[in-house]
Design an enzyme around this catalytic site. Structure first.
Site, PDB file in Angstrom:
ATOM      1  CB  SER A 163     -54.693 -82.217  99.464  1.00  0.00           C
ATOM      2  OG  SER A 163     -54.223 -83.509  99.187  1.00  0.00           O
ATOM      3  CG  ASN A 164     -49.773 -84.056  99.978  1.00  0.00           C
ATOM      4  OD1 ASN A 164     -49.740 -84.841  99.043  1.00  0.00           O
ATOM      5  ND2 ASN A 164     -50.064 -84.438 101.226  1.00  0.00           N
ATOM      6  NE  ARG A 165     -46.751 -78.330  94.655  1.00  0.00           N
ATOM      7  CZ  ARG A 165     -47.302 -77.494  93.787  1.00  0.00           C
ATOM      8  NH1 ARG A 165     -47.833 -77.979  92.678  1.00  0.00           N
ATOM      9  NH2 ARG A 165     -47.322 -76.193  94.000  1.00  0.00           N
TER      10      ARG A 165
END
Length: 410
Positions: A211-213
């Protein structure tokens, strides 16, 4: 520089009647004032038995009105009713609702309701089976036919200890109803808007994912700004921790493929698509149906990746055929060469606008409440937005999109 700042400067007339839910009205008056509204309060005699006028004056900084006969201005009800942008009656007892339905005007609140030229929003509050009683339901139907709007009531425990339909909605939810009422007739009234926001997650096994932030803060701010402009808003969102704005339709998803399907479905007849989500560009090319162990030599330390669905390209393909969505605004979160990458993405994907932000700038990245955005169109720079709240950025984005959709110059 025009902004969609919904409640700032709006005159909200708050009518408070005799219910234990008066304490919620104090909280509501405080929230409205903090949002920038000018709040004038009218209390009935019954309301004053639960809360003092001074309490409201303390949170609004404005006068509270009680008895129309003791006022120096004998037509105060006319002034209050004709200058308000919205008349909110919260809590509204069954007794007051009956008066309003039959046109009785024996106190300052009810006579002001007759004189009001603004929309009226009622938040009922009553105990036992009072709300469901045929007499109350007949009064509700009469008021609805006259254009009066209702917020609630809610189901829950009441002062008597009984549970049922009759509780006044909570102030935070009522604030959402108020925003909707004030937004009617805004620059996006009658328009369908889709907003994607948050991250997507690509599973590696049942407990791990790529995923990402992204937290979804900017997309949620855009959704609220579109709602405040009067739009019908659908939010397609990945895993986020903050609530979807009141009044929006929520479509939760997990993976990029799921988000793509949901966006294409929601946007097939939309006027505007704000593609704010930070989707995962890659996913594992193999998934395990069991948790991968450190000792599992089959997996080792190497993870093979494959490219995920390019949602904006898929939107462009459908848009070329149908013409919808009419306006598409994309986002580009970059770490270098932000202008060049953003303009290239704008042209390749046939966007009307792209909002470019360099996430390496302090205060402009993920999980913060501020952003710094460069808004581009095919004609060049539309606006260079300095560091400011994500709410303010969202208002500017909606402003430009609304102007474009309605044929105004930027």
């Amino acid at each position: 520089m025009s902004k969609i700042n919904l409640l700032t400067g709006k005159r909200i007339l708050l009518g408070v009647t005799g219910s234990i839910a008066c304490y919620k009205a104090v909280d509501l008056a405080s929230k409205l004032t903090q949002a920038g509204a000018e709040v004038d309060v009218i209390l009935t005699e019954g309301a004053q038995r639960f809360v003092m006028p001074l309490t409201f004056r303390s949170v609004t900084g404005r006068p509270s009105y009680t008895d129309m006969w003791s006022l120096d201005d004998h037509v105060r009800h006319v002034g209050l009713g004709e200058t308000a942008d919205l008349f909110v009656i919260a809590p509204a007892t069954a007794h007051t609702m009956a008066k309003l339905a039959t046109g009785l005007a024996d106190n300052l609140l009810t006579v002001t309701a007759l004189a009001a030229r603004c929309p009226i929003l009622i938040a009922p509050a009553m105990d036992g089976g009072m709300y469901g009683h045929p007499a109350t339901q007949a009064n509700v139907a009469t008021l609805r036919e006259r254009g009066v709007q209702f917020a609630g009531p809610a189901v829950g425990r009441m002062a008597s200890g009984l549970a049922g339909l009759g509780r006044m909605v909570e102030p935070a939810e009522l604030l959402g109803f108020i925003r909707q009422a004030v937004a009617q007739g805004g620059p996006l009234a009658g328009r369908k808007v889709v907003v994607s926001t948050g991250p997507t997650r690509e599973p590696l096994d049942p407990v791990r994912f790529i995923s990402n932030r992204s937290t979804g803060k900017q997309g949620l701010a855009v959704a609220q700004a579109a709602l405040d402009a009067g739009a019908d808003v659908t939010v397609v969102h990945g895993p986020i921790s903050e609530p979807i704005p009141f009044g929006a339709t929520a479509v939760p998803v997990q993976t990029t493929e799921q988000m793509g399907e949901a966006v294409l479905s929601a946007a097939k007849d939309a006027d505007v698509l704000f593609m704010v989500a930070a989707v995962a560009d890659f996913r594992p090319n193999t998934q395990s149906d069991k948790k991968i162990k450190k000792t599992d030599e089959q997996w080792g330390l190497a993870i093979g990746l494959e490219v995920t669905l390019d949602i904006l390209t898929a939107v462009k393909t459908e848009r070329d055929k149908s013409g919808y969505p009419r306006i598409v605004l994309g986002f580009a979160a970059e770490t270098h060469n932000a202008f060049e990458y953003g303009r290239d993405k704008l042209l390749r994907k046939g966007l009307n606008f792209i909002a470019v932000n360099d996430v390496t700038d302090q205060g402009a990245g993920f999980a913060v409440d501020t952003n710094k955005v460069l808004l581009l169109s095919s004609a060049g720079v539309v606006e260079e937005m300095p560091m400011q709240s994500k709410t303010a950025v969202a208002e500017r984005l909606v402003h430009h999109v609304a102007n474009s959709l309605n044929g105004s110059a930027h």
